[in-house]
Write an enzyme that holds these catalytic residues in place. Structure first.
Site, mmCIF file in Angstrom:
data_model
loop_
_atom_site.group_PDB
_atom_site.id
_atom_site.type_symbol
_atom_site.label_atom_id
_atom_site.label_comp_id
_atom_site.label_asym_id
_atom_site.label_seq_id
_atom_site.Cartn_x
_atom_site.Cartn_y
_atom_site.Cartn_z
ATOM 1 N N GLU A 74 0.415 5.225 0.998
ATOM 2 C CA GLU A 74 -0.616 6.184 1.192
ATOM 3 C C GLU A 74 -0.060 7.570 0.700
ATOM 4 O O GLU A 74 1.043 7.683 0.325
ATOM 5 C CB GLU A 74 -0.615 6.014 2.670
ATOM 6 C CG GLU A 74 -1.328 4.825 3.145
ATOM 7 C CD GLU A 74 -1.798 4.433 4.576
ATOM 8 O OE1 GLU A 74 -1.310 5.079 5.374
ATOM 9 O OE2 GLU A 74 -2.259 3.584 4.955
ATOM 10 N N CYS A 96 -10.570 -5.005 -0.835
ATOM 11 C CA CYS A 96 -11.569 -3.901 -1.187
ATOM 12 C C CYS A 96 -12.392 -4.227 -2.384
ATOM 13 O O CYS A 96 -11.992 -4.872 -3.178
ATOM 14 C CB CYS A 96 -11.051 -2.493 -0.633
ATOM 15 S SG CYS A 96 -10.427 -1.872 -2.051
ATOM 16 N N TYR A 108 -5.664 11.638 1.395
ATOM 17 C CA TYR A 108 -5.749 10.373 1.803
ATOM 18 C C TYR A 108 -6.350 9.350 0.880
ATOM 19 O O TYR A 108 -5.697 8.407 0.282
ATOM 20 C CB TYR A 108 -6.735 10.311 2.693
ATOM 21 C CG TYR A 108 -6.166 10.641 4.235
ATOM 22 C CD1 TYR A 108 -4.922 10.870 4.439
ATOM 23 C CD2 TYR A 108 -7.014 10.634 5.508
ATOM 24 C CE1 TYR A 108 -4.312 11.482 5.798
ATOM 25 C CE2 TYR A 108 -6.566 11.231 6.619
ATOM 26 C CZ TYR A 108 -5.219 11.394 6.712
ATOM 27 O OH TYR A 108 -4.481 11.758 7.895
ATOM 28 N N ASN A 147 0.738 -1.213 -0.083
ATOM 29 C CA ASN A 147 -0.074 -0.049 0.119
ATOM 30 C C ASN A 147 1.089 1.386 -0.045
ATOM 31 O O ASN A 147 1.969 1.324 0.429
ATOM 32 C CB ASN A 147 -1.141 -0.009 1.016
ATOM 33 C CG ASN A 147 -0.550 -0.175 2.496
ATOM 34 O OD1 ASN A 147 0.580 -0.777 2.768
ATOM 35 N ND2 ASN A 147 -1.265 0.244 3.452
ATOM 36 N N GLU A 160 -2.824 -4.424 -3.402
ATOM 37 C CA GLU A 160 -3.381 -5.557 -4.398
ATOM 38 C C GLU A 160 -3.256 -4.631 -5.736
ATOM 39 O O GLU A 160 -2.831 -5.130 -6.986
ATOM 40 C CB GLU A 160 -4.942 -5.769 -4.122
ATOM 41 C CG GLU A 160 -4.948 -6.887 -2.916
ATOM 42 C CD GLU A 160 -5.360 -5.956 -1.581
ATOM 43 O OE1 GLU A 160 -4.899 -4.787 -1.520
ATOM 44 O OE2 GLU A 160 -6.016 -6.365 -0.897
HETATM 45 N N1 THU Z 1 -5.492 -1.336 2.221
HETATM 46 C C1 THU Z 1 -4.864 -2.359 1.260
HETATM 47 O O1 THU Z 1 -3.771 -2.146 0.772
HETATM 48 N N2 THU Z 1 -5.603 -3.514 0.918
HETATM 49 C C2 THU Z 1 -6.686 -3.843 1.299
HETATM 50 O O2 THU Z 1 -7.029 -5.270 1.140
HETATM 51 C C3 THU Z 1 -7.388 -3.216 2.352
HETATM 52 C C4 THU Z 1 -6.765 -1.879 2.904
HETATM 53 C C5 THU Z 1 -4.641 -0.359 2.610
HETATM 54 C C6 THU Z 1 -5.238 0.871 2.414
HETATM 55 C C7 THU Z 1 -4.763 1.699 3.172
HETATM 56 O O3 THU Z 1 -3.318 2.262 2.930
HETATM 57 C C8 THU Z 1 -4.727 0.922 4.749
HETATM 58 O O4 THU Z 1 -4.813 -0.363 4.027
HETATM 59 C C9 THU Z 1 -5.663 1.046 5.667
HETATM 60 O O5 THU Z 1 -6.977 1.290 5.095
#
Ligand code: THU
Length: 155
Positions: A59, A107, A63, A57, A70
């Site tokens: 960030e 998600c 936001y 992920n 994924e």
């Molecule tokens: N996140 C993912 O990278 N994959 C998921 O399947 C769920 C959430 C990340 C997004 C954000 O950076 C952090 O997890 C919290 O939501």
């Protein structure tokens, strides 16, 4: 639960291939950029030529501009190996704040992107992810994660 969703009650129940892919995702957790949520996520893709592509992920201070692990992995595959099919995906996570006894599940946006890759390559792929800290969900056909998803033909 149909045969498409298989719950494995211990890490030892995973196949060698799943374990190897999961280990690649676990190693990639170090590269996650999650200064806001402190929730690291990593995904690893096993491509049909044997290449493993990871994503973590990413960030951002604005936001919604961030991206899930994924999709980072899937878009890397699209950018680097556009003609190589994805065979398998592993997802894992680690919170820097608290020990979690829970698992992770992709998600809706990532499921939509998975579906498009599946249609592009004309073949589904399997997925492995933790449901709890030592229970695993094997999804044989990732397309089933998004019933009634938005399709090209709707455009
Ligand atoms: N996140 C993912 O990278 N994959 C998921 O399947 C769920 C959430 C990340 C997004 C954000 O950076 C952090 O997890 C919290 O939501």
């Amino acid at each position: 639960m149909t045969d498409n969703f298989i719950i494995l009650h211990h890490r030892s129940k995973l196949t060698d291939e799943e374990n190897e892919l999961l280990a690649a995702a676990e190693a990639a957790l170090e590269n996650a950029y999650a200064p806001y949520s402190h929730f690291r996520v990593a995904a690893a893709l096993l491509m049909e030529d044997g290449t493993i592509i990871t994503g973590v992920n990413q960030e951002n201070a604005a936001y919604p501009a961030g991206l899930c692990a994924e999709r980072v992995a899937l878009y890397r595959a699209g950018a680097e190996l556009p003609n190589v099919k994805i065979n398998r995906m592993a997802i894992t996570f680690r919170s820097d704040r608290e020990d979690s006894t829970e698992g992770i599940s992709p998600c809706g946006g990532c499921r939509q992107v998975m579906m498009e890759f599946i249609h592009r390559q004309n073949q589904s792929f399997a997925l492995i992810m933790p449901l709890t800290n030592d229970t695993w969900l094997r999804v044989l056909n990732a397309e089933a994660l998004l019933p009634f998803g938005f399709r090209t033909k709707t455009l």
